[in-house]
Design an enzyme around this catalytic site. Structure first.
Site, PDB file in Angstrom:
ATOM      1  N   THR A 387       0.799  -1.228   0.000  1.00  0.00           N
ATOM      2  CA  THR A 387       0.000   0.000   0.000  1.00  0.00           C
ATOM      3  C   THR A 387       0.829   1.274   0.000  1.00  0.00           C
ATOM      4  O   THR A 387       2.028   1.277   0.254  1.00  0.00           O
ATOM      5  CB  THR A 387      -1.021   0.069   1.162  1.00  0.00           C
ATOM      6  OG1 THR A 387      -0.327   0.116   2.402  1.00  0.00           O
ATOM      7  CG2 THR A 387      -1.948  -1.107   1.160  1.00  0.00           C
ATOM      8  N   VAL A 406      -1.952  -2.251  -4.409  1.00  0.00           N
ATOM      9  CA  VAL A 406      -2.059  -3.436  -5.273  1.00  0.00           C
ATOM     10  C   VAL A 406      -1.792  -4.687  -4.444  1.00  0.00           C
ATOM     11  O   VAL A 406      -1.604  -5.767  -4.963  1.00  0.00           O
ATOM     12  CB  VAL A 406      -1.090  -3.370  -6.479  1.00  0.00           C
ATOM     13  CG1 VAL A 406      -1.519  -2.280  -7.457  1.00  0.00           C
ATOM     14  CG2 VAL A 406       0.355  -3.175  -6.024  1.00  0.00           C
ATOM     15  N   ASP A 429      -6.441 -11.318   0.048  1.00  0.00           N
ATOM     16  CA  ASP A 429      -6.961 -10.748   1.296  1.00  0.00           C
ATOM     17  C   ASP A 429      -8.239 -11.439   1.761  1.00  0.00           C
ATOM     18  O   ASP A 429      -8.771 -11.109   2.831  1.00  0.00           O
ATOM     19  CB  ASP A 429      -7.214  -9.249   1.131  1.00  0.00           C
ATOM     20  CG  ASP A 429      -5.952  -8.427   1.365  1.00  0.00           C
ATOM     21  OD1 ASP A 429      -4.900  -9.040   1.625  1.00  0.00           O
ATOM     22  OD2 ASP A 429      -6.015  -7.191   1.284  1.00  0.00           O
ATOM     23  N   GLY A 478       1.179  -0.475   4.949  1.00  0.00           N
ATOM     24  CA  GLY A 478       1.992  -1.514   5.552  1.00  0.00           C
ATOM     25  C   GLY A 478       1.214  -2.652   6.170  1.00  0.00           C
ATOM     26  O   GLY A 478       1.620  -3.203   7.199  1.00  0.00           O
TER      27      GLY A 478
END
EC number: 2.3.2.2
Length: 595
Positions: A387, A406, A429, A478
């Site tokens: 990020t 991404v 995710d 992060g």
């Protein structure tokens, strides 16, 4: 100590002494960086500022503000710039969350969800026989949302022509940009990924497999052409035109499931933000599927439940309490998911409720810590990555806090040869039923894959208000480090009274619940500056039963605060305009820019 003494010299009035003492204690406990804190990392202006994690993109955003652009105009140009010069972290092949404040009389604040969605052919068991396909390759690609989200925000608030906002990014892509130290580091760490993909190889190892290094010039001519097409025709060329068709063709040829219908059906969600009240401030952030704001709410409410937030976070005991509150937050986080697909209302209500935070506080003991089971952890954490975050405030005090991604370093590891667009791996995710995690906990059903669903995220973009006046803009990048880092930066400045630059630079601690380890920053940055939590605090935490591990990594935070002139008389309801102080995090070698 140098930082704390400087703070004391700037704020020596008796009325500030409690805050000053706490700030000194915090600096002594956590430790300051060994370099010259704030050199080139902080700027001031009354007219507008941009804080991005690459100085070139901060300057691009500031140049838009100088042309009297709205904060959204600057956000569009900044995001596009980051997608070119920092492609390992963000780009138009990914998604984002944006919190936007309009400085009109209503002071309206909205949340823009432009996060990627699962393709219509996706299913919760699609990775059962090929788990690695969830991490890298075309099956890991979610439907990109950044272009649609930027356009929707611009249509509502933008002042400058859409085309104008693309020029800087197009020039950088076509004429070339100098490879930064941070990008070069990620190229070095991703050699295998780059060499495995023709598109990545052509851009980042263009000379017979020789990888680009710091100071080299990088070109992405195909991306420049794609940006030109989107600038000329708008997002329709991406979601229902030639660029989308080229992307789909290449993805499907390689075995992916993305379709033109997926692109055409993508919708940006514009909603009311989550509101968190704390010490006279109101923090506005993203609702789920972001876990960031509700997670922050639980921790801050726990701090407030001690009665006096100043003393609650004071010294080593305060750090211990903060770690324990973060562990409890992670214990409930994986019960969240996309609210359009799962009912998470009771969990969100708990995380936002001061009464629930009081219950959590009773579970925190100042003399010890506990194993993960104590914190009601039931599901394995999804460890998102990467990020980029930036903050924008314009002359009228319109404000944008945007986190764009991404996901993994260089996303899916697939760069479309025909369009130059790096594709995300946001499908990673999601949780999947057959997934085996390092923490040996089962995967979370609330985050299982379903068509058009959005995966859970740690992103925590925030806008901070005091009454109806802008107080600050904040966020970080992060992965799982984001929310604890944003909490610490917020406490540093808005509770402990640290200067904005010191609030961002101060060494941080992290905890992810499983493994049951306190990670503390201990790393030398790209410019030689060293950041490390002090030994005295580490010894204190060890005596409380914490296992510690020094790590050369952490979240990257950007911050803009507004300092109002106290002596000036303001009309009631007036939108005040004070001094803006913008800070970029040295951990990614960023620089802010002012108008």
């Amino acid at each position: 100590m140098r930082t704390a003494l400087h703070l004391l010299s700037r704020n020596s009035t008796p009325s500030h002494s409690p805050i000053i003492i706490l700030a000194i204690v915090w600096c002594l406990v956590f430790g300051a960086s060994s370099g010259s804190a704030g050199v080139g990392r902080s700027v001031e202006s009354e007219k507008g500022a941009v804080a991005a994690d690459d100085g070139r993109c901060s300057n691009v955003g500031a140049s838009i503000l100088r042309r009297r652009g709205h904060a959204v105009d600057a956000a569009v140009a900044t995001a596009l710039c980051l997608g070119v010069v920092s492609p390992m972290a963000s780009g138009i092949g990914g998604g984002a969350f944006m919190v936007l404040r309009s400085a009109a009389s209503t002071s309206q604040i909205q949340a823009y969800d432009m996060r990627e969605t699962a393709p219509s052919a996706a299913s919760q068991d699609m990775y059962d026989k090929k788990p690695q396909a969830k991490v890298r390759g075309v099956l890991a690609v979610g439907v990109p949302g950044e272009v649609a989200g930027l356009y929707k925000a611009w249509r509502r608030h933008g002042r400058l022509p859409w085309r104008r906002l693309f020029r800087p990014a197009i020039n950088l892509a076509e004429h070339g940009f100098v490879v930064s130290r941070y990008l070069a580091m990620h190229i070095e760490h991703s050699k295998e990924t780059i060499m495995a993909d023709p598109g990545l190889r052509k851009v980042f190892a263009p000379r017979n497999g020789t990888f680009l290094k710091t100071g080299d010039t990088c070109h992405n001519l195909k991306l420049g052409r794609s940006l030109k097409a989107i600038a000329r025709h708008g997002p329709k060329v991406f979601y229902n035109g030639t660029i989308g068709a080229q992307l789909v063709k290449e993805v499907r040829k390689a075995g992916g499931i993305l379709t033109m219908e997926d692109l055409r059906d993508y919708r940006v969600e514009v909603t009311d933000p989550v509101k968190v009240s704390f010490m006279g401030y109101t923090l506005y952030g993203m609702p789920p599927p972001s876990s960031g704001t509700v997670g922050l709410a639980l921790v801050l409410n726990t701090v407030a439940s001690y009665g006096d937030p100043y003393t609650a976070v004071k010294g080593p005991v305060g750090v211990h309490r903060l770690i324990e509150a973060v562990k409890h937050m992670f214990g409930i986080r994986m019960k969240l998911g996309d609210p359009k697909f799962v009912n998470i209302s009771s969990y969100v209500s708990d995380m936002l409720a001061p009464s629930y935070a009081k219950h959590i506080r009773k579970l925190i003991l100042d003399n010890t810590t506990f194993p993960p089971d104590y914190y009601m952890s039931r599901w394995s954490q999804v460890r998102d990555h990467g990020t980029s975050h930036f903050c924008v405030v314009d002359a009228e005090r319109n404000a944008v806090s945007m986190t764009t991604t991404v996901n993994y370093r260089f996303g899916s590891g697939v760069l479309s040869p025909s369009t130059g667009i790096l594709l995300n791996n946001q499908m990673n995710d999601f949780s999947t039923p057959a997934e085996k995690s390092a923490d040996e906990l089962p995967p979370a059903p609330s985050n299982f894959i379903r068509p058009k669903k959005r995966p859970l995220s740690s992103m925590t973009p925030l806008i901070v208000m005091k009454g109806n006046q802008l107080a600050g803009v904040l966020g970080g990048s992060g992965g799982l480090y984001i929310t604890p880092a944003v909490i610490q930066v917020f406490l540093n400045h808005f509770v402990l009274g640290m200067r904005p630059v010191d609030a961002v630079h101060s060494a941080r601690v992290y905890h992810q619940l499983v493994p049951n380890v306190v990670e503390y920053e201990n790393w030398t940055l790209l410019d030689g500056e060293h950041i490390e939590v002090r030994e005295k605090l580490r010894d204190f935490l060890k005596k409380r039963g914490h296992e510690l591990k020094g790590v050369p990594e952490g979240a990257i935070c950007q911050l803009i605060v507004q300092k109002l002139r106290q002596k000036r008389i303001f009309k009631e309801g007036e939108n005040r305009k004070g001094i803006l102080i913008a800070v970029s995090d040295p951990r990614k070698d960023g620089r802010p820019a002012a108008v």
